[in-house]
Design a protein around this motif. Sequence first.
Motif, mmCIF file in Angstrom:
data_model
loop_
_atom_site.group_PDB
_atom_site.id
_atom_site.type_symbol
_atom_site.label_atom_id
_atom_site.label_comp_id
_atom_site.label_asym_id
_atom_site.label_seq_id
_atom_site.Cartn_x
_atom_site.Cartn_y
_atom_site.Cartn_z
ATOM 1 N N TYR A 37 0.856 -1.175 0.000
ATOM 2 C CA TYR A 37 0.000 0.000 0.000
ATOM 3 C C TYR A 37 0.898 1.232 0.000
ATOM 4 C CZ TYR A 37 -4.154 -2.733 1.310
ATOM 5 O OH TYR A 37 -5.216 -3.617 1.335
ATOM 6 N N ARG A 45 -4.740 6.045 2.204
ATOM 7 C CA ARG A 45 -3.883 4.922 1.859
ATOM 8 C C ARG A 45 -4.551 4.123 0.741
ATOM 9 N NH1 ARG A 45 -1.234 1.487 6.700
ATOM 10 N NH2 ARG A 45 -0.787 3.660 7.262
ATOM 11 N N TYR A 94 3.770 0.869 2.469
ATOM 12 C CA TYR A 94 3.560 -0.056 3.571
ATOM 13 C C TYR A 94 3.363 -1.472 3.049
ATOM 14 C CZ TYR A 94 2.504 4.142 6.317
ATOM 15 O OH TYR A 94 2.560 5.365 6.939
ATOM 16 N N ASN A 96 1.827 -5.250 3.793
ATOM 17 C CA ASN A 96 0.689 -5.819 4.514
ATOM 18 C C ASN A 96 0.613 -7.306 4.222
ATOM 19 O OD1 ASN A 96 -2.428 -6.649 4.314
ATOM 20 N ND2 ASN A 96 -2.180 -5.081 5.878
ATOM 21 N N ASN A 110 -3.974 -9.969 10.342
ATOM 22 C CA ASN A 110 -3.448 -9.048 9.341
ATOM 23 C C ASN A 110 -2.402 -8.156 9.975
ATOM 24 O OD1 ASN A 110 -3.925 -6.131 7.807
ATOM 25 N ND2 ASN A 110 -3.974 -7.917 6.450
ATOM 26 N N TYR A 111 -1.252 -8.051 9.338
ATOM 27 C CA TYR A 111 -0.138 -7.276 9.876
ATOM 28 C C TYR A 111 0.284 -6.176 8.909
ATOM 29 C CZ TYR A 111 0.436 -11.016 13.297
ATOM 30 O OH TYR A 111 0.229 -11.918 14.313
ATOM 31 N N TRP A 112 0.818 -5.083 9.489
ATOM 32 C CA TRP A 112 1.357 -3.968 8.718
ATOM 33 C C TRP A 112 2.820 -3.750 9.099
ATOM 34 C CZ3 TRP A 112 -1.208 -1.304 4.940
ATOM 35 C CH2 TRP A 112 -2.599 -1.435 4.875
#
Length: 122
Positions: A37, A45, A94, A96, A110-112
């Motif tokens: 992203y 975003r 970013y 993800n 879900n991770y960033w």
Amino acid sequence: QVQLVESGGGLVQPGGSLRLSCAASGSIFSINDMSWYRQAPGKQRELVAGITRSGSTNYVDSVKGRFTISRDNAKNTVYLQMNSLKPEDTAVYYCNADITDYGIRKSTYNYWGQGTQVTVSS
């Protein structure tokens, strides 16, 4: 604890190239969809590119033909090759990912990543 760490951002002239990397680490059983992203100042975003575990990809129209997303499942890493960069590509990028952990219930979260700055300017 799972972490996503991006690298590869920087300052580049219009028409130049950059390669972003995002490595996942921690208690990882499997990684499903991975995506990049970006968020420019004052804008929402947006999804730039995504890739499934099997390698199917999708891109936002503005980067088609210029950006390529890929992944190395053995290294738990996703890449974004960015060519023919334009000033409008300037943003924080970013990583993800949907990651299943090694817990008893094998939960998927879900991770960033923390983001990496890409600036395209002469």
